[in-house]
Design an enzyme around this catalytic site. Structure first.
Site, short mmCIF file in Angstrom:
data_model
loop_
_atom_site.label_atom_id
_atom_site.label_comp_id
_atom_site.label_asym_id
_atom_site.label_seq_id
_atom_site.Cartn_x
_atom_site.Cartn_y
_atom_site.Cartn_z
N TYR A 24 36.91 57.68 47.48
CA TYR A 24 38.05 57.01 48.10
C TYR A 24 38.31 57.86 49.13
CZ TYR A 24 38.62 54.04 44.05
OH TYR A 24 38.27 53.14 43.13
N GLN A 28 42.61 41.14 46.27
CA GLN A 28 41.91 41.96 45.76
C GLN A 28 41.56 43.12 46.32
OE1 GLN A 28 39.00 39.96 42.85
NE2 GLN A 28 39.22 38.68 44.68
N ASN A 29 41.90 43.16 47.64
CA ASN A 29 41.52 44.08 48.57
C ASN A 29 42.53 45.42 48.49
OD1 ASN A 29 39.45 42.47 49.32
ND2 ASN A 29 40.30 41.86 51.19
N HIS A 65 45.12 44.81 43.22
CA HIS A 65 44.28 46.06 42.66
C HIS A 65 44.60 47.32 43.32
CE1 HIS A 65 41.00 42.96 41.60
NE2 HIS A 65 41.82 43.03 40.61
N THR A 103 35.79 36.00 48.18
CA THR A 103 35.42 36.56 46.97
C THR A 103 34.41 36.14 45.98
OG1 THR A 103 36.54 37.59 44.83
CG2 THR A 103 37.24 35.13 45.77
N SER A 104 33.52 36.83 45.51
CA SER A 104 32.54 36.48 44.65
C SER A 104 32.90 35.92 43.41
CB SER A 104 31.58 37.75 44.41
OG SER A 104 32.13 38.60 43.57
N ASN A 149 33.66 30.93 51.82
CA ASN A 149 32.84 31.85 51.62
C ASN A 149 31.26 31.42 52.12
OD1 ASN A 149 30.88 33.44 50.52
ND2 ASN A 149 32.58 33.87 48.60
N GLU A 188 28.68 31.93 51.23
CA GLU A 188 27.50 31.88 50.18
C GLU A 188 28.45 31.13 48.92
OE1 GLU A 188 24.89 34.44 51.85
OE2 GLU A 188 24.47 33.35 49.93
C1 BV8 Z 1 41.49 44.25 33.15
C2 BV8 Z 1 40.04 48.22 42.96
C3 BV8 Z 1 42.37 44.27 30.90
C4 BV8 Z 1 39.13 49.62 43.17
C5 BV8 Z 1 38.60 46.80 41.62
C6 BV8 Z 1 34.40 43.72 29.60
C7 BV8 Z 1 35.09 45.16 29.27
C8 BV8 Z 1 36.16 45.46 29.99
C9 BV8 Z 1 36.69 44.76 30.80
C10 BV8 Z 1 36.05 43.68 31.29
C11 BV8 Z 1 34.81 43.19 30.35
N1 BV8 Z 1 34.58 42.05 31.11
C12 BV8 Z 1 35.13 41.97 32.07
C13 BV8 Z 1 36.39 42.80 32.21
C14 BV8 Z 1 37.36 42.71 32.82
C15 BV8 Z 1 36.97 43.58 34.22
C16 BV8 Z 1 35.98 42.57 35.12
O1 BV8 Z 1 36.46 41.38 35.59
N2 BV8 Z 1 34.79 43.07 35.32
C17 BV8 Z 1 33.73 42.19 35.96
C18 BV8 Z 1 32.71 43.13 36.66
C19 BV8 Z 1 32.92 41.32 34.94
N3 BV8 Z 1 38.08 43.54 35.07
C20 BV8 Z 1 38.86 44.81 34.72
O2 BV8 Z 1 38.56 45.56 34.32
C21 BV8 Z 1 40.51 44.54 35.35
N4 BV8 Z 1 41.28 44.85 34.39
O3 BV8 Z 1 40.68 43.39 32.84
O4 BV8 Z 1 42.30 44.63 32.49
C22 BV8 Z 1 41.51 45.04 30.07
C23 BV8 Z 1 41.60 46.31 29.73
C24 BV8 Z 1 40.99 47.22 29.02
C25 BV8 Z 1 39.69 46.84 28.61
C26 BV8 Z 1 39.33 45.25 28.82
C27 BV8 Z 1 40.39 44.64 29.65
C28 BV8 Z 1 40.56 45.33 36.48
C29 BV8 Z 1 39.63 44.85 37.58
C30 BV8 Z 1 40.18 45.58 39.02
C31 BV8 Z 1 39.09 46.61 39.28
N5 BV8 Z 1 39.34 47.03 40.52
N6 BV8 Z 1 39.26 47.09 43.05
C32 BV8 Z 1 38.53 49.98 44.42
O5 BV8 Z 1 38.59 48.81 45.25
O6 BV8 Z 1 37.93 50.69 44.33
S1 BV8 Z 1 37.60 45.38 41.75
C33 BV8 Z 1 37.02 45.03 43.30
O7 BV8 Z 1 35.60 44.43 43.27
C34 BV8 Z 1 37.67 44.50 44.22
O8 BV8 Z 1 38.99 44.72 44.34
C35 BV8 Z 1 37.25 43.09 44.06
O9 BV8 Z 1 38.31 42.49 42.85
C36 BV8 Z 1 35.94 43.30 43.39
C37 BV8 Z 1 34.91 42.78 44.18
O10 BV8 Z 1 34.97 41.28 44.33
P1 BV8 Z 1 35.09 40.84 45.84
O11 BV8 Z 1 36.58 41.24 46.47
O12 BV8 Z 1 34.78 39.36 45.69
O13 BV8 Z 1 33.87 41.42 46.82
P2 BV8 Z 1 32.39 41.17 46.77
O14 BV8 Z 1 31.76 42.22 47.30
O15 BV8 Z 1 32.15 41.07 45.08
O16 BV8 Z 1 32.11 39.83 47.10
C38 BV8 Z 1 32.26 39.80 48.52
C39 BV8 Z 1 32.41 38.44 48.85
O17 BV8 Z 1 32.51 37.89 50.24
C40 BV8 Z 1 30.92 37.46 48.66
O18 BV8 Z 1 31.10 36.31 47.76
C41 BV8 Z 1 30.39 37.19 49.78
O19 BV8 Z 1 29.54 36.03 49.85
C42 BV8 Z 1 31.81 36.97 50.49
N7 BV8 Z 1 31.56 36.99 52.25
C43 BV8 Z 1 30.79 38.09 52.64
N8 BV8 Z 1 31.18 37.95 54.11
C44 BV8 Z 1 32.09 37.08 54.19
C45 BV8 Z 1 32.63 36.76 52.84
N9 BV8 Z 1 33.41 35.73 52.80
C46 BV8 Z 1 34.08 35.17 53.83
N10 BV8 Z 1 33.70 35.49 55.06
C47 BV8 Z 1 33.06 36.65 55.37
N11 BV8 Z 1 32.72 36.97 56.45
#
Ligand code: BV8
Ligand code: ZN
Length: 246
Positions: free
Chosen positions: A68, A102-103, A120, A190-191, A215, A217
């Protein structure tokens, strides 16, 4: 030249409440790597889904703190880009507006967005990993281990929401309310894979809002969007605001 449909421009002009969800893609053109971009340098061998967790911090507080600290140091050199500015402009143009991001990079606030919820958290803020006391903004260089809480001496940690942690209730409630009540919901950069944030555009769609995806993609959310602006947010969002408000 980016073509925005007249019906979408009109929907924005006539909207009472516009809600927006952003992800790492809107900061990409500021030079902030997205999560799906390969982690650069030292972090190439770590998966953010592994590192952004309470277990990782318990296991290796220094590794997580340094990750971080490095991201925070990089943020000191970046600026908001036209995508952030277009959303701040849109907020000034519509009667009611909410931006849920989410950022954790603080760039929307720096671009002037006001009605903003950080789902987040924010990487610039640190808090105690035990008693939760907020220790404010942190910019000290990384030391041998994370700094300690002045109240209970436990390690400080970034004030961000890790995987398996709950989102701030007030932010989540405000974002869900806006998703239910908005006329237009824009989901940009966002993805759409992380929940509960990714649920918001789906809630908006079910509540009858017009959903717009920005997006370059396709994502799992593309299927529920009425309009897809397939390109970079730094180009598409300014074009959208210009088409609607001149
Ligand atoms: C929760 C902060 C309840 C930290 C982040 C199984 C067990 C336990 C939990 C889960 C489970 N299954 C699902 C979950 C829930 C889990 C989850 O969703 N997991 C996913 C992986 C399946 N979620 C959680 O845990 C959340 N809490 O559910 O609590 C709970 C409690 C206990 C037990 C169970 C449930 C908390 C989620 C928050 C995590 N923290 N960030 C840090 O930043 O270090 S997440 C982090 O990743 C970001 O904040 C963001 O949310 C995520 C990344 O996503 P994006 O922002 O979309 O970025 P990404 O790189 O993926 O995509 C970029 C996009 O931009 C692409 O589409 C690309 O095409 C596009 N792009 C590129 N260039 C451009 C563009 N678009 C426009 N213009 C451009 N130029
Ligand atoms: Zn403490």
């Amino acid at each position: 030249m980016t073509v925005i449909s007249t019906s979408l421009a009109q929907a924005l002009r006539e909207a009472r409440l516009v809600a927006v969800l952003t992800g790492a893609g809107v900061s990409a053109e500021s030079g902030v790597p997205t999560f799906r971009d390969a982690q650069t340098g030292l972090w190439a061998k770590y998966d953010p889904h592994e590192l952004a967790t309470p277990a990782a911090f318990r296991r290796n507080p220094k590794l997580v703190w340094d990750w971080y600290a490095e991201r925070r140091a990089k943020l000191a050199e970046v600026e908001p880009n036209p995508a952030h500015h277009a959303l701040a402009e849109l907020e000034r143009r519509v009667p009611h507006f909410l931006l849920a991001t989410q950022n954790v990079d603080g760039l929307h606030a720096r671009a002037g967005s006001r009605n903003l919820v950080e789902l987040h958290g924010n990487i610039a803020r640190v808090k105690c990993s035990a008693c939760g006391a907020i220790a404010g903004e942190w910019s000290e260089p990384a030391s041998s281990e994370p700094p300690r809480c002045s109240k209970c001496n436990a390690f400080l940690r970034p004030d961000v929401v890790w995987f398996y942690e709950l989102l701030p209730a007030d932010a989540q409630i405000a974002a869900e309310k806006a998703a239910h009540e908005c006329d237009v919901f824009i989901v940009a950069g966002t993805s759409g894979e992380v929940y509960p944030a990714a649920e918001l555009p789906q809630r908006a769609r079910r509540a009858g809002a017009r959903v717009v995806e920005v997006n370059p993609e396709p994502t799992p959310l593309s299927a529920i969007a009425h309009d897809v602006l397939r390109g970079p947010a730094g180009v598409m969002l300014p074009a959208l605001v210009r088409a609607a408000f001149g």
